[in-house]
Write an enzyme that holds these catalytic residues in place. Structure first.
Site, short mmCIF file in Angstrom:
data_model
loop_
_atom_site.label_atom_id
_atom_site.label_comp_id
_atom_site.label_asym_id
_atom_site.label_seq_id
_atom_site.Cartn_x
_atom_site.Cartn_y
_atom_site.Cartn_z
N LYS B 100 5.05 -7.70 -1.35
CA LYS B 100 5.94 -7.29 -2.43
C LYS B 100 7.31 -7.18 -1.83
O LYS B 100 7.60 -6.28 -1.04
CB LYS B 100 5.49 -5.95 -3.03
CG LYS B 100 6.34 -5.55 -4.22
CD LYS B 100 6.14 -4.11 -4.60
CE LYS B 100 7.41 -3.62 -5.29
NZ LYS B 100 7.45 -2.17 -5.38
N ASN B 209 4.35 4.54 -8.72
CA ASN B 209 3.99 5.43 -7.62
C ASN B 209 4.36 6.87 -7.96
O ASN B 209 3.52 7.73 -8.16
CB ASN B 209 4.70 4.97 -6.33
CG ASN B 209 4.21 5.68 -5.07
OD1 ASN B 209 4.35 5.17 -3.99
ND2 ASN B 209 3.64 6.86 -5.18
N THR B 210 5.67 7.12 -8.09
CA THR B 210 6.15 8.49 -8.28
C THR B 210 5.58 9.16 -9.52
O THR B 210 5.27 10.36 -9.50
CB THR B 210 7.69 8.50 -8.34
OG1 THR B 210 8.19 7.73 -7.26
CG2 THR B 210 8.24 9.91 -8.24
#
Lengths: 75, 257
Positions: B100, B209-210
């Site tokens: 990525k 993610n967060t």
């Protein structure tokens, strides 16, 4: 001989292969990438590659990400 | 949703929710949250190992490679050179050519440097990498990335970790209509409705993610995101009704007194 591992100066016995260095650091070769003097070493060469005095060795692995922190590791 | 796989560069993925592994309290929480999310693609970063603490665990001990596709990112790279170096290290540390690719342009926004991204992607593709680029919500850049050989594009919804949700749904829609590869909305999701919206717009997957790791209860939020992505995908495929200004009665008039 003196080598630098992840920015840290180390006195190590000669001869020392990359595989032996990983073993003394309790690291598993299948979980890390090794760069010596800015050149990435193939995992297949860990067993036979002898480190030399003054080598700058970087050992990297996968950590939790993408954390947006700036990369800590600068060569 | 197992009959609706996502295929990228010949690889088949079961889940359309992809998750990052950063910002968790510990590896055990990471493992549990990923399990709750149902994701089969997880992103990781590449960093120096801790050589002073011999007993420190490795993230890979908690992620079964048979169960998960490990997708290394180049987070934290601000130059093409760094992004190339980290991509090559990721390949050496792992088992695949997947990366990525992130070339970050600015510390405050963490917006991608799209010129650097295209330059780095070209080089890595020539070296045999499968490059999944983290890009801006810019349809022209997305098209260029596909033209040079990226098998998917990953436009942001909003700045990384901001939780602002989808800031430019129209551009994302244009990207989805412009490129003929999967579009994975990456970064900026705040809560489940953001993920559902991305999927309703026609995104092929959502990466976050967060939103999960930073929630008060990450495991519960991981589950919420799993449902949201599935719900959004189903709604997209089912086809929503058009918006109208005035009411249309649902009950028949016939038979009324």
């Amino acid at each position: 001989m003196q080598i630098v591992v992840n920015g840290e100066q180390r006195e190590v016995d000669e001869p020392l292969t990359v595989a032996q260095l990983l073993q003394t650091l309790h690291l598993r070769s299948e979980q890390v990438a090794v760069e010596i003097n800015l050149k990435i070493l193939d995992r297949g060469d860990f067993l036979t590659w002898n480190l030399r005095n003054g080598d700058k060795v970087e050992i990297l692995s996968f950590i939790g990400g993408g954390s947006p922190r700036r990369a800590e590791y600068k060569g | 949703m197992s009959q609706d796989p996502l295929i990228i560069a010949g690889r088949t993925f079961r889940s359309r929710l992809w998750v990052g592994t950063g910002k968790y309290q510990n590896f055990e929480e990471t493992r549990k949250a990923i399990e709750a999310s149902g994701a089969d693609v997880v992103t990781v970063a590449v960093r120096r190992v801790n050589i002073t603490d011999n007993k420190s665990d490795n993230l890979l001990d908690y992620l079964d490679p048979k169960k998960y596709t490990i997708l290394p990112n180049t987070a934290g790279c601000y130059t093409v050179e760094d992004a190339l170096r980290y991509s090559r290290l990721a390949r050496a540390a792992g088992v695949s050519d997947l990366v990525k690719l992130e070339v970050i342009g600015d510390e405050r926004t963490l917006f991608p440097d799209t010129a650097g991204l295209i330059e780095a992607a070209k080089i890595l593709i020539a070296e045999g990498f499968v490059v999944l680029p983290y890009t801006n919500d810019d349809p022209i850049v997305a098209k260029k990335l596909v033209d040079i050989g990226c098998p998917a594009v990953m436009p942001l919804a909003a700045p990384i970790g901001s939780g602002l949700g989808i800031r430019n749904p129209y551009n994302l829609k244009i990207i989805m209509e412009t490129v003929n590869v999967p579009v994975i909305v990456d970064a900026g999701v705040g809560t489940a409705s953001d993920a559902a919206l991305a999927m309703e717009y026609g995104a092929d997957a959502v990466l976050m993610n967060t939103a999960i790791a930073g929630a008060k209860d990450p495991l519960m939020m991981a589950t919420a995101m799993r449902y949201a992505v599935d719900a959004g995908r189903l709604a997209y495929k089912a086809g929503r009704i058009p918006r109208k200004l005035y009411a249309t009665a649902s009950s028949p008039i016939e038979g009324m007194l």
